[in-house]
Design a protein around this motif. Structure first.
Motif, PDB file in Angstrom:
ATOM      1  N   GLY A  31       7.300 -19.171 -11.171  1.00 50.12           N
ATOM      2  CA  GLY A  31       6.678 -18.305 -10.176  1.00 50.12           C
ATOM      3  C   GLY A  31       6.205 -18.998  -8.924  1.00 50.12           C
ATOM      4  N   THR A  32       6.578 -20.270  -8.723  1.00 53.21           N
ATOM      5  CA  THR A  32       6.101 -21.013  -7.554  1.00 53.21           C
ATOM      6  C   THR A  32       7.224 -21.415  -6.606  1.00 53.21           C
ATOM      7  OG1 THR A  32       6.175 -23.063  -8.861  1.00 53.21           O
ATOM      8  CG2 THR A  32       4.080 -21.898  -8.752  1.00 53.21           C
ATOM      9  N   CYS A  33       8.434 -20.936  -6.821  1.00 57.16           N
ATOM     10  CA  CYS A  33       9.536 -21.124  -5.875  1.00 57.16           C
ATOM     11  C   CYS A  33      10.573 -20.046  -6.141  1.00 57.16           C
ATOM     12  CB  CYS A  33      10.140 -22.525  -5.979  1.00 57.16           C
ATOM     13  SG  CYS A  33      10.721 -22.981  -7.619  1.00 57.16           S
ATOM     14  N   CYS A  34      11.532 -19.915  -5.234  1.00 53.52           N
ATOM     15  CA  CYS A  34      12.507 -18.834  -5.310  1.00 53.52           C
ATOM     16  C   CYS A  34      13.926 -19.374  -5.287  1.00 53.52           C
ATOM     17  CB  CYS A  34      12.310 -17.868  -4.145  1.00 53.52           C
ATOM     18  SG  CYS A  34      10.723 -17.007  -4.208  1.00 53.52           S
ATOM     19  N   THR A  35      14.813 -18.714  -6.008  1.00 52.74           N
ATOM     20  CA  THR A  35      16.217 -19.096  -6.048  1.00 52.74           C
ATOM     21  C   THR A  35      17.022 -17.871  -6.458  1.00 52.74           C
ATOM     22  OG1 THR A  35      17.795 -20.686  -6.980  1.00 52.74           O
ATOM     23  CG2 THR A  35      16.117 -19.817  -8.463  1.00 52.74           C
ATOM     24  N   LEU A  36      18.322 -18.066  -6.725  1.00 49.66           N
ATOM     25  CA  LEU A  36      19.130 -16.958  -7.219  1.00 49.66           C
ATOM     26  C   LEU A  36      18.562 -16.447  -8.544  1.00 49.66           C
ATOM     27  CD1 LEU A  36      22.862 -17.984  -6.640  1.00 49.66           C
ATOM     28  CD2 LEU A  36      21.635 -16.102  -5.574  1.00 49.66           C
ATOM     29  N   GLY A  85       8.941 -14.691   2.525  1.00 55.04           N
ATOM     30  CA  GLY A  85       9.024 -16.142   2.364  1.00 55.04           C
ATOM     31  C   GLY A  85       9.872 -16.526   1.170  1.00 55.04           C
ATOM     32  N   CYS A  86       9.820 -15.724   0.116  1.00 55.54           N
ATOM     33  CA  CYS A  86      10.649 -15.986  -1.062  1.00 55.54           C
ATOM     34  C   CYS A  86      12.130 -15.859  -0.716  1.00 55.54           C
ATOM     35  CB  CYS A  86      10.273 -15.007  -2.183  1.00 55.54           C
ATOM     36  SG  CYS A  86      11.268 -15.168  -3.677  1.00 55.54           S
ATOM     37  N   GLN A  87      12.485 -14.822   0.029  1.00 59.47           N
ATOM     38  CA  GLN A  87      13.882 -14.641   0.426  1.00 59.47           C
ATOM     39  C   GLN A  87      14.365 -15.779   1.320  1.00 59.47           C
ATOM     40  OE1 GLN A  87      15.792 -11.930  -0.871  1.00 59.47           O
ATOM     41  NE2 GLN A  87      13.931 -11.963  -2.124  1.00 59.47           N
ATOM     42  N   ALA A  88      13.510 -16.193   2.262  1.00 57.64           N
ATOM     43  CA  ALA A  88      13.882 -17.300   3.160  1.00 57.64           C
ATOM     44  C   ALA A  88      14.026 -18.600   2.383  1.00 57.64           C
ATOM     45  CB  ALA A  88      12.825 -17.446   4.262  1.00 57.64           C
ATOM     46  N   HIS A  89      13.106 -18.829   1.455  1.00 56.66           N
ATOM     47  CA  HIS A  89      13.157 -20.041   0.645  1.00 56.66           C
ATOM     48  C   HIS A  89      14.416 -20.074  -0.226  1.00 56.66           C
ATOM     49  CE1 HIS A  89      11.806 -22.645  -2.821  1.00 56.66           C
ATOM     50  NE2 HIS A  89      11.495 -23.404  -1.798  1.00 56.66           N
TER      51      HIS A  89
END
Length: 250
Positions: A159-164, A87-91
């Motif tokens: 730690g609650t969302c993903c980005t580069l 899910g982190c990668q997709a986000h």
């Protein structure tokens, strides 16, 4: 990456709640304003022009950014990332792709306005459609590279969302960031500045200067205010949907 991560040192419950609230407000406002643009374009045939297709593309990109912010808002309010590593990668991919599409879409609109005001010719469908396809395909291409090993998506510091992952200092990450920045930030910025500068020069000589101020166009709400709300995309579209008979007579 674990599905449940403890909050990093230095962040408390209040900070996470504040971030989640701000993200939620940004997401809802961006979705609302850009949703009006999409609604107006789809429901009003008169507005379905090549130039407005560029505005629609930008509104879709900014709606994607707002959806990404909504996911981050929910995670922040939950105080954890509940979607796991995949899910982190997709986000990260979805957020980065729509952000790039927004930046390149803003440059496309700037070029479209230059074409309209300086050549006095309407933008054609056989130009607008390939331009929009290029914006989205190029954005998806660059956003997919971290999934294939050049660059990396990871959790943001909260730690609650993903980005580069900008924190890595290895050659892989640095080479990706510099190459990506050149093609997706510097080139669109050059196109935008050059287009508006040429428009300013052309229109100032003719005595007419209806060129909007050039500001950062990367936030969904700002883009909606800049490109849609002051234009016929909203006024004519919403009015026609609310009063179809009267609009037809007009």
């Amino acid at each position: 990456m674990a599905a449940n991560r403890a909050l990093p040192a230095g962040f408390g419950e209040l900070e996470v709640l504040a971030v989640g609230t701000v993200l939620l407000i940004e997401a809802l406002s961006g979705l609302s304003l850009n949703g009006l643009t999409i609604f107006s374009f789809c429901k009003t045939p008169d507005l379905q022009t090549p130039s407005n297709l560029l505005v629609l593309s930008l509104a879709l990109a900014d709606s994607g950014i707002s959806l990404n912010a909504l996911v981050a808002a929910v995670s922040s309010l939950l105080r954890r990332w509940p979607y796991g590593s995949e899910g982190c990668q997709a986000h990260g991919f979805q957020g980065f792709a729509t952000a790039l599409a927004s930046i390149c879409g803003s440059a496309a609109i700037a070029w479209g306005r230059y074409h309209h005001y300086c050549t006095r010719r309407q933008l054609a469908w056989n130009t607008a459609i390939p331009l929009v396809l290029f914006v989205w395909l190029s954005s998806a291409f660059w956003a997919s590279l971290p999934l294939m090993g050049w660059g990396h998506y990871n959790y943001e510091p909260l730690g609650t969302c993903c980005t580069l992952d900008y924190s890595r200092g290895d050659r892989n990450e640095i080479s990706f960031l510099f190459t990506m920045a050149f093609f997706n930030f510097l080139v669109p910025l050059f196109i935008t500045l050059t287009s508006y500068r040429l428009m300013e020069h052309k229109l100032s000589r003719s005595g007419h200067l209806p060129v909007p101020a050039l500001i950062a166009k990367i936030m969904p709400t700002v883009n909606a205010i800049n490109y849609a709300l002051p234009s016929e995309m909203i006024y004519r579209g919403v009015w026609q949907c609310l009063s179809p008979q009267k609009s037809k007579q007009n």
